[in-house]
Design an enzyme around this catalytic site. Structure first.
Site, PDB file in Angstrom:
ATOM      1  N   LEU A 117       0.846  -1.192   0.000  1.00  0.00           N
ATOM      2  CA  LEU A 117       0.000   0.000   0.000  1.00  0.00           C
ATOM      3  C   LEU A 117       0.884   1.246   0.000  1.00  0.00           C
ATOM      4  CD1 LEU A 117      -2.339  -1.337   2.798  1.00  0.00           C
ATOM      5  CD2 LEU A 117      -2.987  -1.106   0.395  1.00  0.00           C
ATOM      6  N   THR A 118       0.782   2.039  -1.045  1.00  0.00           N
ATOM      7  CA  THR A 118       1.598   3.236  -1.141  1.00  0.00           C
ATOM      8  C   THR A 118       1.229   4.223  -0.040  1.00  0.00           C
ATOM      9  OG1 THR A 118       1.684   2.944  -3.536  1.00  0.00           O
ATOM     10  CG2 THR A 118       2.328   5.091  -2.685  1.00  0.00           C
ATOM     11  N   CYS A 153      -0.919  -0.377 -10.747  1.00  0.00           N
ATOM     12  CA  CYS A 153      -0.982   1.029 -10.344  1.00  0.00           C
ATOM     13  C   CYS A 153      -1.743   1.837 -11.390  1.00  0.00           C
ATOM     14  CB  CYS A 153       0.416   1.597 -10.163  1.00  0.00           C
ATOM     15  SG  CYS A 153       0.406   3.322  -9.591  1.00  0.00           S
ATOM     16  N   HIS A 172      -6.576  -8.067  -8.872  1.00  0.00           N
ATOM     17  CA  HIS A 172      -7.537  -7.131  -8.297  1.00  0.00           C
ATOM     18  C   HIS A 172      -8.728  -7.046  -9.256  1.00  0.00           C
ATOM     19  CE1 HIS A 172      -8.336  -2.748  -6.708  1.00  0.00           C
ATOM     20  NE2 HIS A 172      -9.329  -3.576  -6.496  1.00  0.00           N
ATOM     21  N   ALA A 220      -6.362  -5.258   1.333  1.00  0.00           N
ATOM     22  CA  ALA A 220      -5.805  -3.908   1.211  1.00  0.00           C
ATOM     23  C   ALA A 220      -6.597  -2.918   2.062  1.00  0.00           C
ATOM     24  CB  ALA A 220      -5.796  -3.487  -0.263  1.00  0.00           C
TER      25      ALA A 220
END
Length: 594
Positions: free
Chosen positions: A252-253, A336, A405, A461
């Site tokens: 997780l950014t 991303c 995802h 997430a």
């Protein structure tokens, strides 16, 4: 879901018990009272604002992202670290302050009687906010060798030093194999060996490249000269890791930092992964990028995620990572969606170029014995899914595990994840583990997807960001009605871990405060179990305005960023007047479209 539950779950609104809901009349009354007290002269109509379209929301999000570039905190003075630990600074160009007496006069007040770092490590690593009398106190307790020994126990995993950073930026840590592997996957006009090019007849470039590629392919397949370090690894020589049936905390950014991962490990996460790092920045030896790869001692199964668009960069990066840090797997980011990455050809943009993607993954696999994994989305556009075509190829390219995802790049986080499509893709896989990802916020979601959609595991997430105890819920198969006091204890622990990681000086504390507020932009969305009429909470359901069972629970549910700063002051002291916070993640990730 029976008819009574269906009637309570209406139009994406969370089914909160009526006695906890704050009525609209009360909200309007409070707004009117605040407007009167502030003597505002705004006579706009009371009609609700029109729903913004996706383009407008994207522009506003980009504007907020640019605003975040401004420093969140300005420091009056910063004491030199060597001076803080009682040593003499021998760096002529040191920009920090060395006058201890002057510093003690202007520094902020101590947060308490003891420093969390001093209590744990016995010294003051990056700790000036707590210091009362630095000189003499440390030298009496610890000599310099003991200080250095304790500093190494801080934990946060190996990070390359300045010398290694320079070596990385100058390609000194890269072997000929990774250079060849990367250059193989360029166009045929880009030759591998400059000496061969000079000796080759004009126009014979393609033949040289193909002969070099054939030589490496034969060597890797049949194991010739296996005692030579320049020979690519065979599949049987790679490390084996069992991913199946493990709880995986997603990379997780920003919010998936090391202190947060420590919290999740304590609640039962099996696999953790560092924040996304750009391959080009790692190759340039940027310290801020390498800091994303730090690993805590508690992370027993840990990977790093890298993002890039060129084979030569990704292959070199994979080799350097395997040489410089201890890591269990390397994850390639193919999911991303942000424009900054996508427009440069990285992230989801690679889903359009399976040829380039295959060269990247094959090259990385041949240069390192560390397992390579990938995380991808269903595709770029909503109506054009490509994952079912790519995932079977991953298995042939040597990928150890893939995570899908269930959303496209176009969706971002709107609408529900398409688990039916994830199930379809899982049927195309033979032996490679496939994990699903999307909308898991409780143990019922987890086991339903495991059973119905035939995945080998689930990556969690946003569910972990909203409630990090989700891992404990899954393992114990229960809905945990956590109290406000327990949640505050988790936040306090995060702040202590943050000061260990970023330091307990003024810079480290405000860094901790910023990441605390970033995390609050997710965790405030949690609805306590005791307030719900129907269990469990769904990740796509937006709650109406509600009050908690006590004052702290109400404060924890506030979506106002100023309240998040107020919460941080409970553990980190008053925020400096120059501290500014602009949330990175807008709450429209809550968006529900039927």
């Amino acid at each position: 879901m029976n008819s009574s539950e269906n009637s309570l779950r209406r139009n994406g609104i969370a089914p909160i018990k009526p006695e906890y809901i704050i009525k609209k009349e009360d909200i309007k009354r409070n707004i009117a009272t605040e407007a009167t007290s502030e003597d505002t002269q705004d006579d706009t109509s009371e009609e609700p604002p029109k729903k913004k379209n996706r383009i407008t929301r994207t522009r506003e999000s980009n504007k907020r992202y640019k605003e975040r570039a401004v420093k969140t905190f300005t420091e009056v003075k910063r004491l030199c670290h060597k001076t803080a630990v009682g040593e003499d600074c021998d760096f002529d160009q040191c920009k920090y302050d060395h006058d201890l007496k002057t510093f003690l006069e202007v520094k902020e007040e101590n947060l308490g009687d003891r420093c969390v770092n001093f209590d744990k490590f016995g010294n003051f690593p990056k700790s000036d906010v707590y210091i009362k009398e630095i000189q003499g106190e440390i030298s009496k307790q610890l000599n310099i060798q003991e200080q250095n020994k304790l500093a190494k126990l801080q934990a946060t995993g190996p990070v390359i030093d300045k010398g290694d950073q320079i070596a990385v930026s100058q390609n000194q840590n890269v072997t000929d194999v990774s250079s060849v592997e990367g250059n193989i996957h360029c166009s045929t006009t880009e030759l591998i060996d400059k000496n061969l090019v000079e000796q080759a007849p004009k126009g014979d470039n393609k033949g040289i490249c193909e002969s070099k590629l054939d030589e490496i392919t034969l060597t890797s397949e049949f194991g010739e000269s296996s005692d030579t370090p320049d020979v690519p690894l065979r599949a049987c020589e790679k490390k084996k890791i069992s991913f199946k049936n493990k709880l995986y905390l997603a990379p997780l950014t920003t919010v998936g930092n090391l202190p947060f991962r420590r919290i999740c490990k304590e609640f039962g996460a099996d696999i953790t992964c560092g924040e996304m790092a750009m391959a080009t920045n790692l190759l340039q030896g940027q310290q801020s990028e390498w800091a994303l790869l730090k690993r805590h001692a508690s992370e027993d199964m840990f990977g790093v995620q890298i993002c890039g668009c060129k084979a030569q960069h990704m292959v070199k990066c994979a080799e350097i990572l395997s040489n410089e840090i201890e890591v269990d797997f390397i994850d390639v980011n193919l999911g991303c969606p942000i424009d900054l990455v996508y427009n440069k050809g990285g992230g989801t943009a690679l889903l359009r170029h399976d040829g380039k993607l295959g060269k990247i993954l094959r090259g990385m696999n041949r240069i390192t014995d560390i397992p390579i994994t990938v995380k991808l989305r269903t595709g770029i556009q909503d109506d054009i899914s490509v994952a079912h075509k790519l995932v079977p190829k991953f298995e042939k390219w040597g990928v150890s595990m893939a995570t899908l995802h269930g959303r496209s790049r176009q969706q971002r986080y709107t609408k529900l994840a398409d688990w039916q499509y994830i199930s379809k893709v899982s049927d195309t896989v033979n032996e490679m583990p496939l994990f699903g990802n999307g909308d898991v916020l409780g143990y019922t979601d987890y086991y339903e997807h495991i059973e119905k959609h035939h995945v080998d595991g689930i990556m969690i997430a946003r569910g972990a960001l909203i409630k990090p105890w989700i891992f404990d819920e899954i393992k114990s198969k229960r809905h945990y009605d956590i109290s406000s006091g327990e949640r505050l204890d988790i936040l306090r622990k995060f702040c202590n871990y943050g000061m260990e990681h970023w330091g307990s000086d003024s810079i480290g504390i405000n860094q901790t405060r910023r990441f605390f507020c970033e995390w609050m932009s997710f965790t405030y969305r949690y609805i306590p179990v005791g307030l719900l009429e129907v269990l469990p909470q769904r990740i796509n359901e937006r709650p109406p305005s509600f009050r908690g069972r006590d004052e702290q629970e109400t404060l924890l549910a506030s979506g106002n960023s100023s309240d998040w700063v107020k919460l941080s002051e409970m553990f980190l002291g008053p925020a400096h007047e120059s501290f500014k916070f602009v949330p990175k993640h807008a709450s429209n990730s809550y968006s529900y479209e039927g």
